[in-house]
Write a protein that holds these residues in place. Sequence first.
Motif, PDB file in Angstrom:
ATOM      1  N   PRO A 157      42.227  39.568  47.234  1.00 56.29           N
ATOM      2  CA  PRO A 157      41.337  38.458  46.871  1.00 56.29           C
ATOM      3  C   PRO A 157      40.562  37.968  48.091  1.00 56.29           C
ATOM      4  N   LEU A 158      39.336  37.522  47.880  1.00 61.78           N
ATOM      5  CA  LEU A 158      38.485  37.128  49.001  1.00 61.78           C
ATOM      6  C   LEU A 158      39.044  35.932  49.762  1.00 61.78           C
ATOM      7  N   THR A 159      39.639  34.965  49.062  1.00 64.98           N
ATOM      8  CA  THR A 159      40.179  33.797  49.767  1.00 64.98           C
ATOM      9  C   THR A 159      41.332  34.204  50.681  1.00 64.98           C
ATOM     10  N   THR A 160      42.152  35.138  50.226  1.00 63.99           N
ATOM     11  CA  THR A 160      43.271  35.599  51.052  1.00 63.99           C
ATOM     12  C   THR A 160      42.763  36.285  52.308  1.00 63.99           C
ATOM     13  N   ALA A 161      41.774  37.143  52.140  1.00 66.20           N
ATOM     14  CA  ALA A 161      41.215  37.861  53.291  1.00 66.20           C
ATOM     15  C   ALA A 161      40.556  36.900  54.270  1.00 66.20           C
ATOM     16  N   ALA A 162      39.788  35.938  53.742  1.00 71.12           N
ATOM     17  CA  ALA A 162      39.116  34.974  54.612  1.00 71.12           C
ATOM     18  C   ALA A 162      40.118  34.121  55.375  1.00 71.12           C
ATOM     19  N   GLY A 163      41.229  33.805  54.740  1.00 70.24           N
ATOM     20  CA  GLY A 163      42.257  32.990  55.392  1.00 70.24           C
ATOM     21  C   GLY A 163      42.997  33.708  56.493  1.00 70.24           C
ATOM     22  N   LYS A 206      39.897  34.620  42.622  1.00 65.00           N
ATOM     23  CA  LYS A 206      40.098  35.564  41.531  1.00 65.00           C
ATOM     24  C   LYS A 206      39.190  36.792  41.659  1.00 65.00           C
ATOM     25  N   THR A 207      38.481  36.886  42.766  1.00 63.56           N
ATOM     26  CA  THR A 207      37.570  38.002  42.999  1.00 63.56           C
ATOM     27  C   THR A 207      38.184  38.931  44.027  1.00 63.56           C
ATOM     28  N   VAL A 208      38.413  40.171  43.622  1.00 58.14           N
ATOM     29  CA  VAL A 208      39.118  41.142  44.452  1.00 58.14           C
ATOM     30  C   VAL A 208      38.122  42.083  45.131  1.00 58.14           C
ATOM     31  N   CYS A 209      38.359  42.353  46.400  1.00 59.39           N
ATOM     32  CA  CYS A 209      37.491  43.252  47.169  1.00 59.39           C
ATOM     33  C   CYS A 209      37.673  44.695  46.721  1.00 59.39           C
ATOM     34  N   GLU A 210      36.549  45.360  46.422  1.00 58.61           N
ATOM     35  CA  GLU A 210      36.546  46.798  46.139  1.00 58.61           C
ATOM     36  C   GLU A 210      35.449  47.497  46.944  1.00 58.61           C
ATOM     37  N   GLY A 211      34.868  46.775  47.875  1.00 54.84           N
ATOM     38  CA  GLY A 211      33.797  47.313  48.708  1.00 54.84           C
ATOM     39  C   GLY A 211      33.165  46.178  49.491  1.00 54.84           C
ATOM     40  N   LYS A 212      32.182  46.498  50.317  1.00 54.23           N
ATOM     41  CA  LYS A 212      31.577  45.468  51.137  1.00 54.23           C
ATOM     42  C   LYS A 212      30.636  44.598  50.303  1.00 54.23           C
ATOM     43  N   ALA A 213      30.441  43.353  50.750  1.00 53.60           N
ATOM     44  CA  ALA A 213      29.603  42.419  50.016  1.00 53.60           C
ATOM     45  C   ALA A 213      29.100  41.346  50.964  1.00 53.60           C
ATOM     46  N   SER A 214      28.053  40.665  50.525  1.00 54.82           N
ATOM     47  CA  SER A 214      27.519  39.517  51.262  1.00 54.82           C
ATOM     48  C   SER A 214      27.578  38.323  50.331  1.00 54.82           C
ATOM     49  N   ILE A 215      28.240  37.268  50.757  1.00 59.83           N
ATOM     50  CA  ILE A 215      28.439  36.098  49.909  1.00 59.83           C
ATOM     51  C   ILE A 215      27.823  34.856  50.542  1.00 59.83           C
TER      52      ILE A 215
END
Length: 316
Positions: free
Chosen positions: A208-214, A288-297
């Motif tokens: 999940p993006l929040t987990t990775a960012a944390g 609730k959004t899971v990483c499956e590749g690179k992205a810009s948010i």
Amino acid sequence: MSDTVGQFIEFLRRHDDEAWAAIVASLLPDVHPVDQNALRVWFAFYPVKLFRMLAEDEARARQDCLLNGRYRLADHIHTSHRFFYGHRFWPKVQKAVLIDLRTPPRTTLENHIRQAARRTGVDPALALGITAVAYATLQQVGVEAFLTPPPPMDVPPLEPELIVAERRRPEPRTVWDMLLRSEINQTYTIRFDEHDPAAKFQAIYGQPLTTAAGQMPNAAAFKAKDPRCVAGPIPTECQTGACGTCWIGVLSGAENLSAITPFEVTRLKKIGYPYDGTEHPVIRLACKTVCEGKASIVIPPWNGVLANWDHPPIRG
């Protein structure tokens, strides 16, 4: 305020979120790909509904809708659209829009936007999105605030095609990853400010993006800039999708993020944030959004529960 200025502001304020959604949908095919998602994201970040709630009763809106952060567009008129490529044209767009205040409104708002974009002297495909933002900003903040001069533009001198190409370029993979032919432990770059090379974090496939960012090395430092950011650049609270604090916009790579689930759709609607009905929308809940590749948010400067304004809680 002159009669013509007053008439034009009144004309703008007759447009609600539904009217703006129709205008944005009509403009999108003619907007350069570099700013297509940015246009959709901005109008989700600054809905007319929020503006009207605050104008009606800001104290009640703040309490009932649990508003946090910088929710007033008037507080960042010249920087709310910093994630647009067209942001660099803001001073020209301001001048082009102000010409419309000299005469009463004479056509549809969409036509005013298209005509003003051409008046900037910039490629209309690059000016169209930021021009729509300018009219929406004028609607919400008024003429006097809109007239304030912008600060110097601080943007990288990149061609829009290069930015689009970089967004689409696959993430480099190690020889070991390619030999294994597996996504396990593959990491991807998630950018949250394309103007800042350091504004990025690495997410493992399936995380999940929040987990990775944390898990950023300097995750705790973001709280000093924004009290909502307790662990990394994305504001978080419940980590279950219930509170909506971690909603984000997706500039690029929406297809590289997990498909939205029925639960997330339900939560977005109950919280009052927009969902466009697609499998990979540009507005998501980061937990609730899971990483499956690179992205810009893009991380919005505020959060709240806008749905509460339609059904305010009963107070004793």
